[in-house]
Design a protein around this motif. Sequence first.
Motif, short mmCIF file in Angstrom:
data_model
loop_
_atom_site.label_atom_id
_atom_site.label_comp_id
_atom_site.label_asym_id
_atom_site.label_seq_id
_atom_site.Cartn_x
_atom_site.Cartn_y
_atom_site.Cartn_z
N SER A 1 34.64 39.93 38.12
CA SER A 1 35.74 39.05 38.17
C SER A 1 35.25 37.67 37.14
N GLU B 1 32.01 45.72 40.95
CA GLU B 1 33.23 44.65 40.90
C GLU B 1 33.09 43.60 40.05
N LYS C 1 39.94 40.72 39.95
CA LYS C 1 38.52 41.46 40.27
C LYS C 1 38.76 42.87 39.67
N GLN C 2 38.07 43.24 38.69
CA GLN C 2 38.17 44.54 38.14
C GLN C 2 36.89 45.33 39.05
N LYS C 3 37.42 46.46 39.23
CA LYS C 3 36.61 47.59 40.16
C LYS C 3 36.41 48.86 38.92
N ALA C 4 35.36 49.32 39.22
CA ALA C 4 34.87 50.60 38.16
C ALA C 4 33.64 51.03 38.77
N GLY D 1 34.89 48.40 31.35
CA GLY D 1 36.22 48.04 31.49
C GLY D 1 36.23 47.11 30.43
N SER E 1 40.74 41.50 31.03
CA SER E 1 41.23 41.32 32.33
C SER E 1 41.73 39.74 32.54
#
Length: 939
Positions: free
Chosen positions: A406, A404, A439-442, A431, A434
């Motif tokens: 950000s 996660e 919040k980018q989840k991968a 990723g 953004s």
Amino acid sequence: MPQNSSQILLGPVATRRQRHRLHTRLALVWFGAAALGGSLLLLARIADAGVPNAVWILLGLALTAAVTVSIAVLRRTPDVRVVAREIEERHPELNALIQSAVEQEPDPATGELNFLQTRVVERAVQVLHRQAWVRRSVNALVFARAANQVGALALLAVLLALNQTEPRRSLLPTPERIVRELEVLPGDAELEKGSTLVVMARFPGDGPEEATLQVLPEKGESRRLPMNRNLDDPTYGAQIANVTEDLLYRVEFPAGTSRDFKINVFEYPRLVRGDAVLAFPDYTGLPPKTVEDTRRINAVEGTQLDYQMTLNKPVASARLWSTNGTELPLRADSASSNVLHLAMTLSDSGRYFLTLVDAAGRSNRIPDEITLAVVPNREPQLRLVSPRGDQRFSPVEEVRFETEVSDDFGLLRHGLGYSINGGEHVLIELGQESERFAKQKADHLLMLEGAGVKTDDLVSFYLWAEDFGPDGQARRVEGDIYFGDIRQLDEIFRQGQPGDSSSSSQQQQQQDSPASQLLELQKEIISATWNVKRAENPTRPSAGYEENVGVIRESQEQALAQAEAAGDRIRDARMRLHLQEAMKAMTTAGEHLATAERGPSVEPLSPALGAEQVAYQQLLRLQAREFEVTRQQRGQGQSRQNQRNQRQMNELDLEEEDQRYENERQAQTQEAAEQREDVQVLSRLKDLARRQNDLNERLKELQTELLAAETEQEKEELRRELKRLQEQQQQLLSELDELNQRMSTEQNQERMAEARQQLEQTRENMRNAAEQMQQEQTSSALASGSRAQQDLQQMSEDFRQRASGQFSEQMRELRNAARELAQNEQDLARRFQEIDSAEQKTLSDSPQRQALQDTLAQQQTQLTNVLRGVRQLAEEAEFAEPLLARQLYDTYRETGRGQQTRDALPRELQNAYDQLKDQDSTDLENTYRLASELVSKGL
């Protein structure tokens, strides 16, 4: 009527006596006036004091007296009878002869005197001739005329002398003297703009009956103000409120007018308003922004600031300084002499003070405070959701990484990095770009067998991300490094028996072995080197870089010494080989660290990090192949070695059922801090909304009063009240900026981004209200203030709801804790019953005795914690949930009513302890009764 001889003889005497009286009295007038003039002349020569126009005053008095005397004397007709009476009074021996002769009247028929009358008259004439009364009257008249002339000459001489004398001091309150001796305060003076001018006039003597103050402003019409007298003191006073321009004034009174006095109005230099023009860095994607009328500037680092400061007047010098000695350069505006500019690139926060000095040397009384709150361009926030912490992997395992990420201004890309045995780092992109705070989840599945790992290898893994740095260039940030030990496929985990002291002792010895301690030390060295490497600028190390690298080098040398000491105790050839390889890698790492410290240079840290990981890998091979694990009660603790094995232990099918509590202390601490911050913001929003509402209500009343005001004095008083309301609105605006600055801090920036946008609109409404009050547009100001109030109330409600959800979680925890207390009380009662029903009543050396003591102590501690939690939650909920806070306070007071429960608890527990610890005590029934009483009380 014919007169006899005596009457004819005394007639001229009566006339001369009348003239004698006239000249005598005139002489007295002249001599009296001359004497008065001589006194004035003597006073003028001695005391240099006199009466203004004394010559004319004295001459007028003398002439007035002379005319009065002449009229009084000449008004009476001369009478011979009066002369005869005076002669008889002086010569009584004549036996009224003269008076009788004068009274003789001729016969009306014949017109003649008879014989006897003729004899009386003749005899009287003889007596008058014999005593020379006629001559005497002539001589007296001559002397009287001479005295009259001498007196007139004396008066003339005195008048001539007085005319040549000019005394400096007057003895009479003439208008000229009054004007000259009149004391007017403050006279010619300087007055601060907006102040009240108090004029005092002190008159000589008793003062006039009335006085008036005439005011002559440069612009506008003159006005007259009555001056009030202070009791019997000849001092008059009046005041002029709110003087805003230069003026003349004078004091008028019946006898004259004072001279004109001048009041010069001045202003201390001050900052009227400050407008901040912000040009944000390109990487933020934010448009330029103008913040009007602010003393607090919030912006991200790298922002170009043009702060335009409008002053009330031109100044000779201006300084913007801080307490640490920093001074920011200011430049004057080319178009306006009372405008200054601060142009700079924001890099550091600080409080600065503006000192202004005008051409007359006056400085602002209180330096204006200007706050620069620079929000740093934070590094991306990297969070490895799974796996957590250091791990032990199987060489054929498929590891799923969940991340996660950000950033405050958006990411460029992010991913996962790993290396095997300190080798080349492999970067996996998870990723790309953004938005802000998104919040980018991968997740990524890493197959270790495909990566080529083998048993006893070391896999280090970390997260990385790229964003724009403060300089606008791409910046790579790496997260904490974690380690994965590759275990053998046949590694065994056995379950030990609870309470098996031999198993626990064996496990503890294994955990505290020198090899395990050395392994932990080497891992800390790797983590420290990694943190220093990723925190430093590759081209310009920080000031503390050498010291930090020196500490790591010393730790590596300490680890090398411990490895050498451990080598003496190892007999296995294979283990000695692994230790020698580890020592060789430690030596190499120490050399690279020494090179980095001497540089100073960041470049040698990369090979040092690789050598440190090689040493760690070799140390792993010193570990035992078999682990015997005993699941301990929560609270006895686990070593770091057990933590690495935790995932494998959880996969075992352990028969013993244990209580499972998840320890999220760190997360709870962060949530508690955020909750406290939300409550603080909520409190400030409520306070601002309440004060804005009060200001709006007063403004509404003032608007009505302005419409109803009739006299200029009433309107002026209401304008002053409106100015005070404007100052209060400015204060609210300043406090709103302070709240905005608080919401822009690192811990609140992401959570309160939306609230800050609402706060910007509220600020605009407040600023409009302040400007409209200054322009006396009360209707528009009231509308803007009402909108600001509604915005504040809406934001307060939003924060209240946010805080309410957090309180729900805390209430759930308190409720669970209370239920646990109740369950423990029931268990305590059951155990007392079991002991009471036992055949053998003694507690000596029994496990039940110790268990009861522990349970009672735990109950007391848990009860105290629950009550403390109730009180703390009530305090935190006071602003967000007043009803909940009131109910919690009532519960807290009800629980501790009187001092009976709380004060009795320690004494009764102590009694229980004494009875349970007493080896000779067999009174178990009393102990059970006491415990039952505690349970009945809810304890």
